[in-house]
Write a protein that holds these residues in place. Structure first.
Motif, PDB file in Angstrom:
ATOM      1  N   GLU A   2       0.833  -1.207   0.000  1.00  0.00           N
ATOM      2  CA  GLU A   2       0.000   0.000   0.000  1.00  0.00           C
ATOM      3  C   GLU A   2       0.873   1.266   0.000  1.00  0.00           C
ATOM      4  O   GLU A   2       0.480   2.298  -0.541  1.00  0.00           O
ATOM      5  N   THR A  39      -1.846   3.902   1.774  1.00  0.00           N
ATOM      6  CA  THR A  39      -3.079   4.515   1.287  1.00  0.00           C
ATOM      7  C   THR A  39      -4.145   4.450   2.384  1.00  0.00           C
ATOM      8  O   THR A  39      -3.939   3.800   3.409  1.00  0.00           O
ATOM      9  N   GLU A  40      -5.266   5.090   2.140  1.00  0.00           N
ATOM     10  CA  GLU A  40      -6.407   5.002   3.082  1.00  0.00           C
ATOM     11  C   GLU A  40      -6.819   3.540   3.275  1.00  0.00           C
ATOM     12  O   GLU A  40      -7.153   3.124   4.370  1.00  0.00           O
ATOM     13  N   GLU A  41      -6.784   2.771   2.186  1.00  0.00           N
ATOM     14  CA  GLU A  41      -7.171   1.353   2.244  1.00  0.00           C
ATOM     15  C   GLU A  41      -6.236   0.546   3.150  1.00  0.00           C
ATOM     16  O   GLU A  41      -6.577  -0.540   3.588  1.00  0.00           O
ATOM     17  N   LYS A  94      -5.319   1.298   6.118  1.00  0.00           N
ATOM     18  CA  LYS A  94      -5.598   1.518   7.545  1.00  0.00           C
ATOM     19  C   LYS A  94      -5.806   0.203   8.313  1.00  0.00           C
ATOM     20  O   LYS A  94      -5.358   0.069   9.436  1.00  0.00           O
ATOM     21  N   HIS A  95      -6.495  -0.757   7.673  1.00  0.00           N
ATOM     22  CA  HIS A  95      -6.759  -2.033   8.358  1.00  0.00           C
ATOM     23  C   HIS A  95      -5.481  -2.859   8.578  1.00  0.00           C
ATOM     24  O   HIS A  95      -5.485  -3.809   9.351  1.00  0.00           O
TER      25      HIS A  95
END
Length: 145
Positions: free
Chosen positions: A44, A66-68, A70-71
């Motif tokens: 990411e 990226t924002e994606e 975060k998990h």
């Protein structure tokens, strides 16, 4: 910046890295090894770099996911890597100071503002790039209030 976020084991001095991808993978690898992120966070970070360069000027880049991604973050972490010879981030942008960040929630925003304060002074960047000990780097960031 609190010392529990920037630890000696998260700092690597005088590294030699051949290119942008290797640099990002190296920084992400430290975040992964220290337990801040899953392995896929590194991918990411590379995707983020494709979207927009994390080169900030003054020889500084701040690779992050990226924002994606975060998990993929277990806890907020930061890594500092100095590359005195520089690494090409494309477009003639040479990076000598890599600051990798993984932020849980919005915790990283405070870290980013502290980094911005420290890195707004070219003299501070030179001191970090020229640091001989990890303690010198920690001191540079902990002096910010």
């Amino acid at each position: 910046m609190s010392n529990d976020i920037l630890k000696p084991e998260n700092i690597m001095l005088n590294k030699s890295l051949s290119g942008k991808e290797e640099a990002i993978r190296y920084v992400g690898g430290i975040l992964n090894e220290q337990g801040y992120v899953d392995k896929n966070y590194v991918e990411e970070m590379l995707k983020r770099e494709e979207i927009t360069s994390t080169f900030m000027g003054n020889y500084v880049a701040i690779p992050h996911g990226t924002e994606e991604a975060k998990h993929s973050v277990h806890e907020t972490g930061i890594t500092v890597v100095t590359v005195p010879e520089g690494v090409d981030f494309g477009g003639g942008n040479i990076v000598k100071l890599l600051i990798g960040i993984a932020g849980k929630g919005n915790e990283h925003l405070e870290i980013l503002s502290q980094i911005a304060i420290v890195c707004s002074e070219e003299e501070n960047i030179d001191k970090i790039i020229g640091a001989n000990t990890k303690e010198e780097v920690i001191e540079m960031f902990s002096e910010v209030n």
